[in-house]
Motif scaffolding. Structure first.
Motif, PDB file in Angstrom:
ATOM      1  N   TYR A  90       0.885  -1.113  -0.099  1.00  0.00           N
ATOM      2  CA  TYR A  90      -0.266   0.607   0.167  1.00  0.00           C
ATOM      3  C   TYR A  90       0.835   0.875   0.181  1.00  0.00           C
ATOM      4  CZ  TYR A  90      -3.299   3.545   2.056  1.00  0.00           C
ATOM      5  OH  TYR A  90      -3.949   4.433   1.595  1.00  0.00           O
ATOM      6  N   LEU A  94       0.951   3.523  -2.614  1.00  0.00           N
ATOM      7  CA  LEU A  94       0.358   5.652  -2.177  1.00  0.00           C
ATOM      8  C   LEU A  94       1.938   6.116  -3.625  1.00  0.00           C
ATOM      9  CD1 LEU A  94      -1.370   5.721   1.040  1.00  0.00           C
ATOM     10  CD2 LEU A  94      -2.381   6.291  -1.585  1.00  0.00           C
ATOM     11  N   LEU A 101      -4.087  10.778  -7.626  1.00  0.00           N
ATOM     12  CA  LEU A 101      -4.968  10.690  -7.061  1.00  0.00           C
ATOM     13  C   LEU A 101      -4.960  11.331  -5.940  1.00  0.00           C
ATOM     14  CD1 LEU A 101      -7.733   8.935  -8.200  1.00  0.00           C
ATOM     15  CD2 LEU A 101      -7.291   7.121  -6.879  1.00  0.00           C
ATOM     16  N   ARG A 102      -5.717  12.176  -5.965  1.00  0.00           N
ATOM     17  CA  ARG A 102      -6.479  13.034  -4.382  1.00  0.00           C
ATOM     18  C   ARG A 102      -8.079  13.123  -4.017  1.00  0.00           C
ATOM     19  NH1 ARG A 102      -1.205  13.089  -1.640  1.00  0.00           N
ATOM     20  NH2 ARG A 102       0.193  13.155  -2.385  1.00  0.00           N
ATOM     21  N   PRO A 104      -5.390  11.083  -1.128  1.00  0.00           N
ATOM     22  CA  PRO A 104      -5.245   9.397  -0.866  1.00  0.00           C
ATOM     23  C   PRO A 104      -6.034   8.781  -0.887  1.00  0.00           C
ATOM     24  CG  PRO A 104      -3.498  10.442  -0.069  1.00  0.00           C
ATOM     25  CD  PRO A 104      -4.584  11.357  -0.266  1.00  0.00           C
ATOM     26  N   PRO A 105      -6.175   6.825  -1.725  1.00  0.00           N
ATOM     27  CA  PRO A 105      -7.714   6.748  -1.332  1.00  0.00           C
ATOM     28  C   PRO A 105      -6.653   5.787  -0.646  1.00  0.00           C
ATOM     29  CG  PRO A 105      -6.257   5.742  -3.787  1.00  0.00           C
ATOM     30  CD  PRO A 105      -5.407   6.401  -2.755  1.00  0.00           C
ATOM     31  N   SER A 106      -8.360   4.557   0.264  1.00  0.00           N
ATOM     32  CA  SER A 106      -7.956   3.684   1.550  1.00  0.00           C
ATOM     33  C   SER A 106      -7.006   2.667   0.771  1.00  0.00           C
ATOM     34  CB  SER A 106      -9.155   3.301   2.265  1.00  0.00           C
ATOM     35  OG  SER A 106      -9.595   2.513   1.114  1.00  0.00           O
ATOM     36  N   ASP A 108      -8.314  -0.015   0.982  1.00  0.00           N
ATOM     37  CA  ASP A 108      -8.839  -1.262   0.231  1.00  0.00           C
ATOM     38  C   ASP A 108      -9.617  -1.470  -1.407  1.00  0.00           C
ATOM     39  OD1 ASP A 108     -12.282  -2.936   0.519  1.00  0.00           O
ATOM     40  OD2 ASP A 108     -13.278  -0.821  -0.848  1.00  0.00           O
ATOM     41  N   TRP A 109      -9.407  -2.739  -1.965  1.00  0.00           N
ATOM     42  CA  TRP A 109      -9.383  -2.275  -3.401  1.00  0.00           C
ATOM     43  C   TRP A 109     -10.282  -2.460  -4.185  1.00  0.00           C
ATOM     44  CZ3 TRP A 109      -6.378  -5.720  -6.953  1.00  0.00           C
ATOM     45  CH2 TRP A 109      -6.727  -5.877  -8.510  1.00  0.00           C
ATOM     46  N   GLU A 111     -12.729   0.627  -3.819  1.00  0.00           N
ATOM     47  CA  GLU A 111     -12.365   1.658  -3.638  1.00  0.00           C
ATOM     48  C   GLU A 111     -11.746   2.115  -4.256  1.00  0.00           C
ATOM     49  OE1 GLU A 111     -10.865   5.443  -1.487  1.00  0.00           O
ATOM     50  OE2 GLU A 111     -11.906   4.138   0.321  1.00  0.00           O
ATOM     51  N   ILE A 112     -10.314   1.757  -4.190  1.00  0.00           N
ATOM     52  CA  ILE A 112      -9.219   2.026  -5.956  1.00  0.00           C
ATOM     53  C   ILE A 112      -9.572   1.851  -6.788  1.00  0.00           C
ATOM     54  CG2 ILE A 112      -6.694   0.831  -6.469  1.00  0.00           C
ATOM     55  CD1 ILE A 112      -6.502   0.937  -3.020  1.00  0.00           C
ATOM     56  N   ARG A 115     -12.609   4.416  -7.642  1.00  0.00           N
ATOM     57  CA  ARG A 115     -12.176   6.138  -8.176  1.00  0.00           C
ATOM     58  C   ARG A 115     -11.381   5.519  -9.294  1.00  0.00           C
ATOM     59  NH1 ARG A 115      -9.788   8.412  -2.770  1.00  0.00           N
ATOM     60  NH2 ARG A 115      -8.863  10.387  -4.506  1.00  0.00           N
TER      61      ARG A 115
END
Length: 137
Positions: A90, A94, A101-102, A104-106, A108-109, A111-112, A115
């Protein structure tokens, strides 16, 4: 124009392919994986990952093999764990996407993927994000 049951004088691979393939509805993530600037070998592995078909520990259990995460010993080695939930991967992710990607994503697959697919960034950023995702996988 001849019918599908008639033979022609010349062979067409495209026409043959259209006759033998089973057409399925286009999945929502197809443009996320398959795009003109993509690298085919990375796209193929990312396609397997999106379909959750990689030979991870969770898949190997179905084959009678127990495998923990080789990096941290986690008993549930899954696609999600390997690529984004594992702290080291992870952190690398990042660093790779940095300002693309702002916020930053969590880790979580879903969610990424959601997004990146949302396309809320410019065209060049979208291409770079999809390439970064595929290269990371």
């Amino acid at each position: 124009m001849r019918s599908v049951d008639e033979y022609g004088r010349e062979f067409s691979a495209a026409a043959t392919w259209e006759q033998i393939r089973c057409k399925q509805p286009v999945v929502v993530w197809s443009k996320f994986i398959w795009f003109a600037q993509g690298v085919p070998r990375y796209a193929f592995i990312a396609w397997l990952a999106v379909k959750d078909r990689l030979s991870t520990g969770s898949k190997m259990r179905f084959w009678g093999r127990v495998q923990c995460c080789m990096l941290c010993g986690e008993p549930g080695e899954t696609r999600d764990h390997l690529f984004f939930a594992f702290p080291y991967s992870y952190t690398l992710w990042l660093q790779v996407i940095d300002t693309l990607l702002r916020p930053p994503p969590s880790p979580d697959w879903s969610e990424i993927v959601a997004r990146i697919m949302a396309g809320s960034v410019g065209s060049l950023q979208s291409i770079l994000l999809r390439l970064a995702f595929q290269v990371s996988i």
